[in-house]
Design a protein around this motif. Structure first.
Motif, short mmCIF file in Angstrom:
data_model
loop_
_atom_site.label_atom_id
_atom_site.label_comp_id
_atom_site.label_asym_id
_atom_site.label_seq_id
_atom_site.Cartn_x
_atom_site.Cartn_y
_atom_site.Cartn_z
N ALA A 1 13.66 58.76 24.13
CA ALA A 1 14.46 59.08 22.88
C ALA A 1 13.67 58.88 21.76
O ALA A 1 12.90 58.06 21.53
N LYS B 1 27.12 63.59 26.02
CA LYS B 1 26.09 62.62 26.65
C LYS B 1 26.67 61.87 27.76
O LYS B 1 26.20 61.76 28.60
N LYS C 1 20.87 58.24 19.04
CA LYS C 1 19.72 58.19 20.22
C LYS C 1 20.26 57.36 21.31
O LYS C 1 19.91 57.37 22.52
N THR D 1 22.09 58.27 24.46
CA THR D 1 21.62 58.96 25.42
C THR D 1 21.21 58.14 26.50
O THR D 1 20.71 58.42 27.63
N SER E 1 18.50 56.21 26.99
CA SER E 1 17.11 56.40 27.05
C SER E 1 16.46 55.00 27.25
O SER E 1 17.03 54.20 26.52
N LEU F 1 12.58 54.19 23.46
CA LEU F 1 12.85 54.75 22.32
C LEU F 1 11.46 54.75 21.43
O LEU F 1 10.77 53.59 21.21
#
Length: 191
Positions: free
Chosen positions: A6, A31, A74, A77, A79, A82
């Protein structure tokens, strides 16, 4: 790879008329499964200290709150990596330090890798990092733990003055082209 990384830009764009809650719920529902969206939003709001502004329209929240909202968006998500572009720009030293500490805690708690660029680090922020990489003219001048930076520079003949921010000193040293080239040559000799 795209799903694992992300990227958080320096100044994120939001629908300013939405509230912080609406922004996060909107992204969460895109998401995550709907039944998990609200729970994840509540956790992030708490972790990123957004409770105070949760029902405020985004155009009314502070710059620091917008930075934390970008990160929260973010994080939805999920992820594992980052990447943040200048997350502390526009923040005072207290807010900047608390944001970096928050990112460090997220990295430790959620087992995430966090990579960020920062141009003006306070000495306090500098010590929070696990690893630092100093780059000059596209070349790595130093990469190691922050505690190893001052001894490394000293070994090359650049003693950081007492009561001086080591991060500022190192940036000043490597930003001079002649000195940066000396570092690169010295490093190449050692290898």
């Amino acid at each position: 790879m795209k799903l694992k990384i992300a990227y958080i830009v320096q100044d994120d764009e939001f629908f300013d008329k939405l509230t912080v809650r609406e922004q996060l719920i909107f992204i969460a529902r895109l998401k995550l499964p709907w039944h998990l969206a609200e729970k994840h939003v509540q956790l992030l709001v708490k972790k990123l200290y957004l409770q105070k502004c949760i029902n405020s329209p985004i155009y009314l929240i502070s710059y620091g709150e917008k930075k934390r909202l970008s990160i929260a968006t973010k994080l939805l998500t999920n992820s594992s990596i980052l990447v943040l572009d200048e997350p502390t720009s526009g923040l005072d030293s207290t807010l900047a330090t608390s944001l970096i500490q928050l990112l460090r805690n997220l990295a430790n708690d959620q087992r995430k890798t966090i990579v960020l660029s920062i141009h003006q680090s306070t000495s306090q922020i500098f010590q929070i990092f696990d690893q630092v990489m100093l780059i000059s003219e596209g070349r790595i001048v130093f990469m190691n733990k922050p505690q190893a930076a001052v001894p490394y520079f000293t070994s090359l003949g650049y003693q950081c003055p007492a009561y001086f921010n080591p991060a500022d000193y190192m940036i000043a040293v490597i930003s001079t082209t002649v000195l940066a080239l000396k570092f690169v040559k010295e490093k190449n000799k050692r290898q």
